[in-house]
Design a protein around this motif. Sequence first.
Motif, PDB file in Angstrom:
ATOM      1  N   GLN A 290       0.823  -1.205   0.000  1.00 22.32           N
ATOM      2  CA  GLN A 290       0.000   0.000   0.000  1.00 22.32           C
ATOM      3  C   GLN A 290       0.862   1.261   0.000  1.00 22.32           C
ATOM      4  O   GLN A 290       0.545   2.252  -0.665  1.00 22.32           O
ATOM      5  N   VAL A 291       1.977   1.222   0.724  1.00 22.72           N
ATOM      6  CA  VAL A 291       2.842   2.404   0.792  1.00 22.72           C
ATOM      7  C   VAL A 291       4.031   2.309  -0.159  1.00 22.72           C
ATOM      8  O   VAL A 291       4.716   3.305  -0.406  1.00 22.72           O
ATOM      9  N   TYR A 292       4.292   1.111  -0.709  1.00 23.72           N
ATOM     10  CA  TYR A 292       5.405   0.954  -1.652  1.00 23.72           C
ATOM     11  C   TYR A 292       5.026   1.400  -3.059  1.00 23.72           C
ATOM     12  O   TYR A 292       5.857   1.938  -3.789  1.00 23.72           O
ATOM     13  N   LEU A 293       3.784   1.142  -3.452  1.00 24.59           N
ATOM     14  CA  LEU A 293       3.372   1.413  -4.831  1.00 24.59           C
ATOM     15  C   LEU A 293       3.620   2.847  -5.285  1.00 24.59           C
ATOM     16  O   LEU A 293       4.157   3.065  -6.376  1.00 24.59           O
ATOM     17  N   PRO A 294       3.243   3.848  -4.488  1.00 25.67           N
ATOM     18  CA  PRO A 294       3.500   5.220  -4.940  1.00 25.67           C
ATOM     19  C   PRO A 294       4.986   5.536  -5.127  1.00 25.67           C
ATOM     20  O   PRO A 294       5.326   6.516  -5.792  1.00 25.67           O
TER      21      PRO A 294
ATOM     22  N   SER B 239       5.912   5.694   7.773  1.00 24.03           N
ATOM     23  CA  SER B 239       6.921   6.698   7.419  1.00 24.03           C
ATOM     24  C   SER B 239       8.316   6.088   7.365  1.00 24.03           C
ATOM     25  O   SER B 239       9.100   6.366   6.455  1.00 24.03           O
ATOM     26  N   SER B 240       8.627   5.226   8.329  1.00 23.95           N
ATOM     27  CA  SER B 240       9.930   4.574   8.373  1.00 23.95           C
ATOM     28  C   SER B 240      10.143   3.675   7.163  1.00 23.95           C
ATOM     29  O   SER B 240      11.213   3.668   6.550  1.00 23.95           O
ATOM     30  N   ASP B 241       9.101   2.913   6.804  1.00 22.25           N
ATOM     31  CA  ASP B 241       9.219   2.000   5.659  1.00 22.25           C
ATOM     32  C   ASP B 241       9.358   2.753   4.343  1.00 22.25           C
ATOM     33  O   ASP B 241      10.070   2.313   3.446  1.00 22.25           O
ATOM     34  N   ILE B 242       8.663   3.864   4.222  1.00 21.80           N
ATOM     35  CA  ILE B 242       8.784   4.667   3.007  1.00 21.80           C
ATOM     36  C   ILE B 242      10.235   5.119   2.835  1.00 21.80           C
ATOM     37  O   ILE B 242      10.795   5.057   1.729  1.00 21.80           O
ATOM     38  N   THR B 243      10.858   5.542   3.916  1.00 23.32           N
ATOM     39  CA  THR B 243      12.265   5.972   3.852  1.00 23.32           C
ATOM     40  C   THR B 243      13.165   4.812   3.450  1.00 23.32           C
ATOM     41  O   THR B 243      14.029   4.946   2.567  1.00 23.32           O
ATOM     42  N   LYS B 244      12.969   3.638   4.087  1.00 27.28           N
ATOM     43  CA  LYS B 244      13.816   2.468   3.813  1.00 27.28           C
ATOM     44  C   LYS B 244      13.648   1.966   2.385  1.00 27.28           C
ATOM     45  O   LYS B 244      14.635   1.724   1.680  1.00 27.28           O
ATOM     46  N   VAL B 245      12.392   1.813   1.960  1.00 29.61           N
ATOM     47  CA  VAL B 245      12.135   1.238   0.638  1.00 29.61           C
ATOM     48  C   VAL B 245      12.477   2.222  -0.476  1.00 29.61           C
ATOM     49  O   VAL B 245      12.858   1.817  -1.573  1.00 29.61           O
ATOM     50  N   SER B 246      12.370   3.514  -0.204  1.00 31.81           N
ATOM     51  CA  SER B 246      12.771   4.510  -1.206  1.00 31.81           C
ATOM     52  C   SER B 246      14.234   4.305  -1.601  1.00 31.81           C
ATOM     53  O   SER B 246      14.595   4.416  -2.782  1.00 31.81           O
TER      54      SER B 246
END
Length: 329
Positions: free
Chosen positions: A103-107, A311-318
């Motif tokens: 859900q947060v990785y797709l964007p 928020s943490s996962d968005i930073t890591k996966v980015s």
Amino acid sequence: MKVSGLNARRAAIGLAGALSMAIGLPSHAAGDYPNRPIKMVIPYTPGGSIDTVGRLVAAQLQRQMGQPIVVENRPGASGMIGSEAVAKAQSDGYTLLFNASSQVYLPLVAKNAPYDAIKDYTPIGQIGHVPLLVVANTNVPANSLRELVQLAKAKPRTYAWATSGLGTTSHLTEEMIRHSFKLDMEIVSYKGAVPQLNDVMGGHVTAAVSPMPGVYPFVKGGRLKVLAVTSGKRIPQLPDVPTVAESGLPGFELLSWYGIWGPANLPAEITQRLSREVNKAVQDPAMKARFADMSFETVQSTPEQFKALISSDITKVSAIVKAANIQID
């Protein structure tokens, strides 16, 4: 015309009620919530891991809250169709989203994602997390990820990955393996784990990465062979199966976590009520036993903790997406 103090107060109350109805949220909505069925959107096909866990949670929430929780599968566009529908729904607590970390990785990987993972949703609670399995068709002459890598290097463009959807944890793991080992393996996208795994079992695609709840029954039944697990440590159900980290990618760990969201601006009272019910549901003894069979580790979290995880996962996966240059149209 002169308006008395009493009439002024009545007029103000009437205006407040009219405004509440205009935005679809009567002033009493939070107090008697829920008073009608709740729809839970799962943005993938029935039968996959997200659907399996989501339906278990929906059934338990229904028992606890005394109102039907109607599951609606809305697959397509790697989960974005169902997610977008929830983002556009009324913020009244009667339309919820059950989804995974994708859900947060797709964007992060989609050029034209139809939603903002932060601005368009209200985080309610994380359900838990689960490892993914790297699996292959039983006729593939490889019994480990290392052996599959050797095959793919020896015969470029001969072998391929199947993914349950672009931008999912499954897809990101496959991209990282492909990028790290410099493999010339195509990635074929499907509308969920069921068609993804069916094509691997049918021999149409070589291998796949898929969350354990949906894929493990096929491994136990001998219809797929497991090559590696994405957790940091080996798992009790498959003690002889190495991790991806042990297979040539030191430090690798990527889990699929699941959670529940509402549309943006969900009233705080409703958000907190749902959060309490979710935490109660994942601690139910019967639910915990079902989850343990799937190697699904439940967690209890507040909406604030869930928001921090996102928020943490968005930073890591980015960082992962940038390093592997992952982008989808």
